[in-house]
Design a protein around this motif. Structure first.
Motif, short mmCIF file in Angstrom:
data_model
loop_
_atom_site.label_atom_id
_atom_site.label_comp_id
_atom_site.label_asym_id
_atom_site.label_seq_id
_atom_site.Cartn_x
_atom_site.Cartn_y
_atom_site.Cartn_z
N GLY A 188 0.70 -1.13 -0.01
CA GLY A 188 0.04 -0.08 0.05
C GLY A 188 0.77 1.24 -0.11
O GLY A 188 0.51 2.16 -0.92
N LEU A 190 0.76 -0.26 4.19
CA LEU A 190 -0.09 -0.20 5.47
C LEU A 190 0.86 -0.37 6.65
O LEU A 190 1.76 -1.29 6.48
CB LEU A 190 -1.19 -1.04 5.27
N TYR A 191 0.69 0.37 7.64
CA TYR A 191 1.12 0.32 9.02
C TYR A 191 0.11 0.55 9.89
O TYR A 191 -0.53 1.58 9.76
CB TYR A 191 2.43 1.13 9.13
N ARG A 192 -0.14 -0.32 10.90
CA ARG A 192 -1.26 -0.43 11.74
C ARG A 192 -0.85 -0.99 12.92
O ARG A 192 -0.56 -2.22 12.96
CB ARG A 192 -2.61 -0.91 11.13
N ASN A 214 -2.62 4.32 12.47
CA ASN A 214 -2.70 3.56 10.94
C ASN A 214 -2.47 4.79 10.15
O ASN A 214 -2.71 5.89 10.18
CB ASN A 214 -4.39 3.44 10.54
N ASN A 216 -1.96 4.60 5.78
CA ASN A 216 -1.99 3.50 4.68
C ASN A 216 -2.03 4.06 3.45
O ASN A 216 -2.64 5.15 3.19
CB ASN A 216 -3.22 2.47 4.69
N ASP A 225 -3.78 8.43 0.20
CA ASP A 225 -3.49 7.90 1.42
C ASP A 225 -4.40 8.33 2.57
O ASP A 225 -4.93 9.25 2.46
CB ASP A 225 -1.77 8.14 1.73
N THR A 726 -3.17 -7.10 -3.19
CA THR A 726 -2.79 -6.49 -1.93
C THR A 726 -2.58 -7.79 -1.05
O THR A 726 -3.36 -8.49 -0.58
CB THR A 726 -3.83 -5.55 -1.18
N LEU A 728 -1.15 -8.33 3.26
CA LEU A 728 -0.79 -7.78 4.35
C LEU A 728 -0.48 -8.94 5.41
O LEU A 728 -1.08 -10.10 5.22
CB LEU A 728 -2.07 -7.23 5.01
#
Length: 735
Positions: A188, A190-192, A214, A216, A225, A726, A728
């Motif tokens: 992405g 993505l970091y969450r 979050n 992303n 984003d 995608t 994750l």
């Protein structure tokens, strides 16, 4: 993002509440004897995998989903966790018949804007049975489950609710201690991260805290984003007693880049327009500039009181205050005739988009307060048993908006857009750039269910509503204008329900709802003008014939329904400006919906839904539109999600899961001259639980594995391409 930031089991109060709901609605025992409320023990118990056996989550609808004569799709916490859901929009992919709308930016229709069975549901998102004021993208970090109640539901929720209503049930404190958290990263990028802590303070009190951070991007969408942060503390008093008070607070900050997709174009020799990406335009193209923003801060406080003075009466009083601020600037692209011709010529690089329909930036502040008081009385008169639900619902909402402008007319190239600010600046707008809106609603409702026999019951009810709105514009030397409207209307409901056993329900239902002028002003100011403020409310009616059956000791649920929704005095939106007029059009959508939910075996779970929708404009001031399909309504839609847990109770345990979502082709206008093709997404999961008590979980999720060119959100002249393939990875733990 994994949502395994909660304990894998809910506690006894929830399981007990579901048992009470069965008894109250009359299927657990046809004529129950008085019961004695006992304190709830601190023993955890998981809710049924068969969502038909769960409560509706709305105090005005006592009983379970199976006992309620209405199509209700439930997305439980287990699926939210397995699918790594991070937003409400992602969660609702599990419900066929829901599409997302982009809308036009000047009103602020971005974020969570849904259509249920093709009909506008932008005001029909509820949290714990109460209105969620403001327009924004809802993060799923505090979601426990989601229910979509389909069809007009005015007796339950009030005005609007044409295709149905969406109700989010949040995470609340329970007796016991639990500590959970999760980390997710992937494409992405993505970091969450999330944290979920529940602490029991004493024998009847507990607190809970949920946190989320979050960031992303979106695979195959340039520059799009979101960075957001959320905190949701809550406290519950009187757990396991006859009087329970739950107080919760939500603070959410979201700083995102708005995405208004790609324009719709018409290929030479064709009469139906399609997204430009269908003709070779890159799906990555984003047409905004660096000034574009959608910055939202939302604060919400809710207090819910439940009092059970005896075995025949339950009283609830729910109150909410919400405050949302929004700074918004966006660039919705359009491709006019010149742009269209150049795009399909050898000089495609010269094609330029313009920005229309919502080009003005703004700052908006919204506050609202609502109180709903409900009483549910269960009693007998002679041979007949009754369940009477009655109450009062009132809310106020105030909006203030300051409009701005760009100092120069914007444009951009279609094939290779630039995002630099250049000469563009946001400046004070001329004319009436200030808008204030006050909405007031009050409604009283009464619903009576009477059992003629232990198996056969009838339901009759009505809600009488009054909706009042004042809308003022002024500023920068412009004359002040004030537009007002006041409407009073009644919405009845009636059902015939046959329950030969506690695991079988067959029903026929009728219900209505109204949408008065001004209903959508918060997100679409053009919907309320001097020219349309005196129009009659839009009217909506549903007829539904359905069945719900639970099998295999109630572990597996089957449901199906035939329905018909009729819409009169239909509001019509201009695809460019968003201006609403009332044409007197009449529309109908009829079809079938079938589904399965629960456990096929102890290790094999499934949730699957399919709907066929036959929609038509049956009357129109534009004669050519008669007989055409209703915009945004696909003929077919389906969602399937299934998981299998292998090697249970061994160190080598793992879970395999997968599913598809499908939405058929839809038209973007009443004339059926613009369309978006069908969507198809193949998703998958593999996860493993480990540790001494298997409290750790690692999972890999894949989405759109075939990398289809899909479209998430739609409007009359543009569509947003979905994320490409995608993947994750998440790690979570619960102690």
């Amino acid at each position: 993002m994994a949502i395994s930031d909660v304990a894998t089991a809910q506690v006894a109060p929830q399981a007990q509440a579901q048992t009470q709901a069965q008894t109250q609605a009359g299927t657990a025992a046809p004529f129950p004897s008085p019961t004695i409320a006992l304190p709830t023990l601190d023993v955890q118990a998981q809710e049924p995998a068969n969502t038909l056996q769960r409560g509706t989550g709305v105090s005005r609808l006592p009983g379970t989903v199976q006992e309620t004569p209405q199509t209700i799709n439930v997305i439980p916490r287990e699926i939210l966790e397995q699918q790594n859901v991070t937003t409400l929009d992602q969660a609702l992919r599990n419900v066929p018949g829901i599409t997302s709308s982009i809308g036009e930016g000047n009103g602020g229709v971005n974020g969570d804007q849904f259509r249920i069975r093709g009909f506008n549901a932008q005001n029909d998102v509820y949290v714990d049975g109460l209105k969620d004021f403001g327009s924004y993208t809802r993060d799923a970090f505090n979601f426990d489950s989601i229910a979509v109640l389909k069809g007009p539901s005015a007796t339950t929720f009030g005005q609007n609710n044409v295709g149905g209503a969406i109700n989010i049930n949040t995470k609340t404190p329970f007796l016991g201690n639990s500590y959970g958290g999760s980390l997710t990263g992937g494409m992405g990028p993505l970091y969450r991260g999330t944290i979920d802590v529940n602490r029991q303070i004493d024998s009847t009190t507990a607190v809970r805290l949920n946190l989320m951070g979050n960031y992303n991007g979106v695979v195959d969408r340039d520059k799009v984003d979101s960075g957001r942060f959320g905190i949701a503390p809550s406290i519950a008093f009187g757990l396991g007693t006859n009087t329970t008070l739950t107080v919760d607070y939500l603070h959410l900050e979201d700083r995102r880049t708005p995405d208004y997709g790609v324009p719709i174009v018409t290929a030479p020799g064709q009469t139906v327009s399609r997204p430009a990406t269908e003709y070779g335009l890159s799906r990555k193209n984003w047409y905004g500039i660096d000034l574009d923003r959608d910055d939202v801060t939302a604060d919400r406080v809710t207090a819910r009181l439940r009092y059970v003075p005896n075995d025949w009466l339950t009283v609830t009083n729910d109150t909410r205050f919400g405050y949302v601020t929004r700074d918004f600037a966006t660039s919705p692209p359009t491709c006019d005739a010149t742009c269209n011709a150049l795009f399909f010529s050898p000089r495609s690089a010269l094609a330029r988009v313009a920005y229309s329909g919502g080009i003005s930036p703004y700052h908006q502040e919204t506050w609202g307060v609502q109180n709903v008081t409900t009483a549910v009385a269960r009693f007998t008169t002679g041979p007949f048993r009754h369940e009477t639900t009655f109450g009062l619902d009132g809310w106020l909402q105030h909006d203030e908006r300051t409009g701005y402008a760009y100092n120069a007319t914007r444009t951009n190239t279609l094939v290779n857009p630039s995002h630099a600010n250049g000469i563009y600046r946001i400046v004070a707008a001329t004319g009436a750039n200030m808008r204030e809106t006050d909405q007031r609603y009050i409604g009283g409702f009464l619903i009576e269910r009477m059992w003629l026999t232990p198996q056969l019951s009838v339901i009759g009810g009505v809600r009488v509503s009054n909706y009042d709105i004042d809308y003022k514009t002024y500023g920068n030397g412009a004359a002040t204008t004030l537009i007002s409207s006041n409407d009073t209307f009644a919405d009845p409901r009636a059902s015939l329900v046959y329950e030969p056993t506690s695991s079988q329900t067959y029903y026929f239902s009728y219900a209505t709802s109204h949408s008065p002028p001004g209903s959508y002003i918060t997100t679409l100011p053009a919907t309320f003008t001097a020219g349309n403020s005196g129009l009659s409310p839009e009217t909506n009616t549903i007829y539904e014939l359905g069945a719900k059956i639970s099998l295999i000791e109630n572990r597996l649920g089957l449901y199906g329904a035939l329905y018909r929704i009729e819409k009169g005095n239909a509001f019509v939106a201009d695809p460019i400006s968003g201006t609403i007029t009332q044409s007197g059009d009449e529309q109908r959508n009829q079809g079938i919906e079938i589904g399965v939910t629960g456990l096929i075996t102890r290790d094999w779970a499934i949730t699957a839904n399919y709907t066929h929708m036959d929609s038509e404009t049956t009357k129109s001031s534009t004669a050519a539109n008669v007989g055409k399909r209703v915009q945004y309504v696909p003929e077919h839609a389906a969602a399937v999600w299934t998981t299998y847990e292998a090697l249970r109770d061994t160190p080598y345990q793992f879970t395999l899961g997968g599913g598809i979502t499908y939405r058929g082709q839809v038209y973007l206008n009443a004339a059926n001259t613009a369309e978006v093709p069908a969507n198809f997404s193949l998703d998958a999961l593999i996860s493993h639980n480990f540790g001494e008590r298997r409290q750790w979980r690692v999972a890999v999720n894949g989405y759109n594995l075939t990398n289809e060119l899909n479209y998430d959100s739609l409007f009359g002249n543009r569509a947003i391409p979905s994320a490409g393939r995608t993947v994750l990875v998440s790690l979570s733990a619960v102690y």
